[in-house]
Design an enzyme around this catalytic site. Structure first.
Site, PDB file in Angstrom:
ATOM      1  N   CYS A 112      18.271 -17.433  14.467  1.00 53.15           N
ATOM      2  CA  CYS A 112      17.441 -16.830  15.532  1.00 53.15           C
ATOM      3  C   CYS A 112      17.368 -17.664  16.931  1.00 53.15           C
ATOM      4  O   CYS A 112      17.349 -18.922  16.725  1.00 53.15           O
ATOM      5  CB  CYS A 112      16.054 -16.621  14.954  1.00 53.15           C
ATOM      6  N   CYS A 119       8.925 -22.039  11.837  1.00 57.03           N
ATOM      7  CA  CYS A 119       9.727 -21.136  11.221  1.00 57.03           C
ATOM      8  C   CYS A 119      11.032 -21.838  10.751  1.00 57.03           C
ATOM      9  O   CYS A 119      11.882 -22.330  11.730  1.00 57.03           O
ATOM     10  CB  CYS A 119       9.700 -19.882  12.066  1.00 57.03           C
ATOM     11  N   SER A 190       8.734  -6.350  13.653  1.00 59.30           N
ATOM     12  CA  SER A 190       7.794  -7.374  14.035  1.00 59.30           C
ATOM     13  C   SER A 190       8.656  -7.950  14.848  1.00 59.30           C
ATOM     14  O   SER A 190       9.763  -8.649  15.025  1.00 59.30           O
ATOM     15  CB  SER A 190       7.822  -8.252  12.880  1.00 59.30           C
ATOM     16  N   LEU A 214       1.612 -13.210  17.472  1.00 58.31           N
ATOM     17  CA  LEU A 214       1.016 -13.791  18.639  1.00 58.31           C
ATOM     18  C   LEU A 214       0.726 -15.391  18.335  1.00 58.31           C
ATOM     19  O   LEU A 214       0.922 -16.059  19.280  1.00 58.31           O
ATOM     20  CB  LEU A 214      -0.449 -13.064  18.889  1.00 58.31           C
ATOM     21  N   ASN A 289       3.347 -21.127   5.860  1.00 57.50           N
ATOM     22  CA  ASN A 289       4.506 -21.457   4.687  1.00 57.50           C
ATOM     23  C   ASN A 289       5.288 -22.491   4.939  1.00 57.50           C
ATOM     24  O   ASN A 289       6.038 -22.681   6.146  1.00 57.50           O
ATOM     25  CB  ASN A 289       5.332 -20.148   4.164  1.00 57.50           C
TER      26      ASN A 289
HETATM   27  N1  SAH Z   1      11.107 -12.667  14.755  1.00 59.51           N
HETATM   28  C1  SAH Z   1      10.178 -11.656  14.551  1.00 59.51           C
HETATM   29  C2  SAH Z   1      10.200 -11.424  12.966  1.00 59.51           C
HETATM   30  C3  SAH Z   1      10.676 -12.442  11.863  1.00 59.51           C
HETATM   31  S1  SAH Z   1       9.445 -13.752  11.644  1.00 59.51           S
HETATM   32  C4  SAH Z   1       8.987 -12.428  14.516  1.00 59.51           C
HETATM   33  O1  SAH Z   1       8.858 -13.438  15.132  1.00 59.51           O
HETATM   34  O2  SAH Z   1       7.643 -11.670  14.571  1.00 59.51           O
HETATM   35  C5  SAH Z   1       8.268 -12.757  10.653  1.00 59.51           C
HETATM   36  C6  SAH Z   1       7.114 -13.187  10.583  1.00 59.51           C
HETATM   37  O3  SAH Z   1       6.795 -14.461   9.865  1.00 59.51           O
HETATM   38  C7  SAH Z   1       6.405 -13.436  11.966  1.00 59.51           C
HETATM   39  O4  SAH Z   1       5.059 -12.906  12.014  1.00 59.51           O
HETATM   40  C8  SAH Z   1       6.430 -15.101  12.253  1.00 59.51           C
HETATM   41  O5  SAH Z   1       5.582 -15.489  13.080  1.00 59.51           O
HETATM   42  C9  SAH Z   1       6.069 -15.182  10.714  1.00 59.51           C
HETATM   43  N2  SAH Z   1       6.477 -16.819  10.307  1.00 59.51           N
HETATM   44  C10 SAH Z   1       7.321 -17.657  10.916  1.00 59.51           C
HETATM   45  N3  SAH Z   1       7.483 -18.849  10.273  1.00 59.51           N
HETATM   46  C11 SAH Z   1       6.143 -18.812   9.463  1.00 59.51           C
HETATM   47  C12 SAH Z   1       5.763 -19.859   8.529  1.00 59.51           C
HETATM   48  N4  SAH Z   1       6.253 -21.025   8.192  1.00 59.51           N
HETATM   49  N5  SAH Z   1       4.593 -19.390   7.766  1.00 59.51           N
HETATM   50  C13 SAH Z   1       4.168 -18.035   7.831  1.00 59.51           C
HETATM   51  N6  SAH Z   1       4.591 -17.221   8.719  1.00 59.51           N
HETATM   52  C14 SAH Z   1       5.750 -17.190   9.308  1.00 59.51           C
HETATM   53 FE1  SF4 Z   2      12.708 -16.155  15.302  1.00 54.51          FE
HETATM   54 FE2  SF4 Z   2      10.683 -14.847  14.454  1.00 54.51          FE
HETATM   55 FE3  SF4 Z   2      11.375 -17.437  13.300  1.00 54.51          FE
HETATM   56 FE4  SF4 Z   2      10.383 -17.119  15.871  1.00 54.51          FE
HETATM   57  S1  SF4 Z   2       9.147 -16.638  13.855  1.00 54.51           S
HETATM   58  S2  SF4 Z   2      12.168 -18.124  15.151  1.00 54.51           S
HETATM   59  S3  SF4 Z   2      11.088 -15.094  16.596  1.00 54.51           S
HETATM   60  S4  SF4 Z   2      12.428 -15.300  13.133  1.00 54.51           S
END
Ligand code: SAH
Ligand code: SF4
Length: 341
Positions: A112, A119, A190, A214, A289
């Site tokens: 990404c 993330c 999403s 958000l 997470n």
């Molecule tokens: N890129 C898109 C969809 C993939 S991420 C987005 O960001 O919305 C899917 C969801 O997982 C998003 O809401 C993201 O913020 C959340 N997410 C990312 N890392 C996370 C983590 N470590 N713990 C919990 N949720 C997380």
């Molecule tokens: Fe990409 Fe969604 Fe992860 Fe942000 S939370 S790095 S936009 S996959």
């Protein structure tokens, strides 16, 4: 892609057969065999004449299949699929079982580009966008193992709106009544909040549900957590969402990852309520997470509940998302975690 028949919409298949002086019915056979009957080679589409099948093959047409590399089962019913792409990149998809719902969380990119700090996917090197065929085939493989997928969430690896055309193409194919017929109301995209693409989505003829990640009530916190926050201030995102709602009249889901001491205080909840005032939303609070090298910690359950209460009292329907599939690193934000050094 150009020669991948799985990547084509129904009308594009009709064009291909017409350009080969074949009847429209042949286009219908192609679509039904590929998207309903899981044909993985042209030769299996037996209602087509042998000569036409041969011609397509000679011209380099084919039907993509992802290579299933691995499968992990969590005792809570979550299943994680690992797929190999033709160029060696890897992606993951996750099946979640929730009562009657059989939900699949699909990836849209290998890696990404958004680089959110909380993330795991964001820590991987961005490889490329997935094709529509690579997205729909995640569904077909999951169905071959777990039965019919009733709900689809574009919440796996990657930012769906950063791969807008292929994502919309995949939805068109999966929604098509001659194929899998997954209802448009059962499909959710999403996004981390790309205003231009949100506006584009609002005007698109195919309108899945929208969730927006958000994670912060103000730009100072948001841009610390998300690189994209520096490019697009919240004002711009809220503006795009207002426009989206005006056109679609659809409720938007706000996703908010609860991070200890960063965005989980009472004052943050109150500011979030003010920020969301102009919109009709529901909220999902996600406990962070963990993954190796993540510098943040999850908020306590107490903190999450208190935060949720403030949103609920202000009239925002709020759910706390259970951690699912953590033991197999399949929870939100953990996809790709096993490939991090
Ligand atoms: N890129 C898109 C969809 C993939 S991420 C987005 O960001 O919305 C899917 C969801 O997982 C998003 O809401 C993201 O913020 C959340 N997410 C990312 N890392 C996370 C983590 N470590 N713990 C919990 N949720 C997380
Ligand atoms: Fe990409 Fe969604 Fe992860 Fe942000 S939370 S790095 S936009 S996959």
């Amino acid at each position: 892609m150009d020669k991948d028949l799985k990547d084509k919409t129904y009308s594009e298949l009709l064009e291909i057969v017409a350009s080969h002086q074949q009847k429209p019915l042949c286009g219908q056979y192609l679509f039904i065999f590929i998207h309903q009957k899981d044909a993985t080679e042209i030769n299996a589409i037996t209602p087509l004449s042998k000569a036409f099948r041969q011609q397509l093959a000679d011209e380099g047409f084919g039907i993509l299949s992802l290579a299933p590399l691995d499968q992990h089962d969590d005792p809570d019913g979550t299943v994680k699929f690992v797929f190999g792409l033709c160029d060696g990149a890897k992606i993951e998809a996750v099946r979640l079982k929730d009562g009657d719902r059989n939900t699949l969380c699909v990836s849209t990119q290998a890696g990404c580009r958004m680089g959110c700090k909380f993330c795991a996917t964001g820590q991987l090197k961005f490889r490329r966008d997935l094709t529509a065929a690579e997205i729909v085939d995640q569904v077909y493989h999951a169905e071959s193992i777990c039965g019919r997928i009733s709900n689809l969430v574009y919440m796996g690896m990657g930012e769906p709106l950063d791969n807008f055309d292929n994502v919309m193409r995949s939805i068109e194919i999966l929604n098509d009544k001659r194929g899998r017929t997954i209802g448009i109301r059962r499909i959710t995209i999403s996004t981390c909040g790309l205003p231009e693409e949100i506006t584009k989505l609002a005007a698109h003829e195919i309108r899945p549900r929208l969730a927006v990640s958000l994670h912060a009530p103000n730009d100072a916190i948001r841009s610390k957590l998300m690189r994209v926050g520096r490019k697009h201030p919240l004002e711009e995102i809220i503006g795009a969402l207002k426009g989206y709602q005006k056109l679609t009249n659809k409720r938007i889901t706000i996703e908010y990852c609860m991070i200890d001491g960063i965005n989980d205080q009472i004052e943050h909840a109150k500011a979030l309520v003010r920020l969301l005032k102009p919109l009709r939303v529901n909220a999902n609070l996600i406990e962070l997470n963990p993954f190796p090298s993540c510098r943040y910690n999850a908020s306590s359950t107490h903190q999450i509940k208190e935060f949720a209460q403030i949103l609920t009292r202000s009239g925002i329907e709020t759910n706390i998302r259970f951690k699912r599939g953590r033991s197999i690193k399949a929870a939100c934000g953990q996809l790709g975690a096993t490939w991090l050094k």
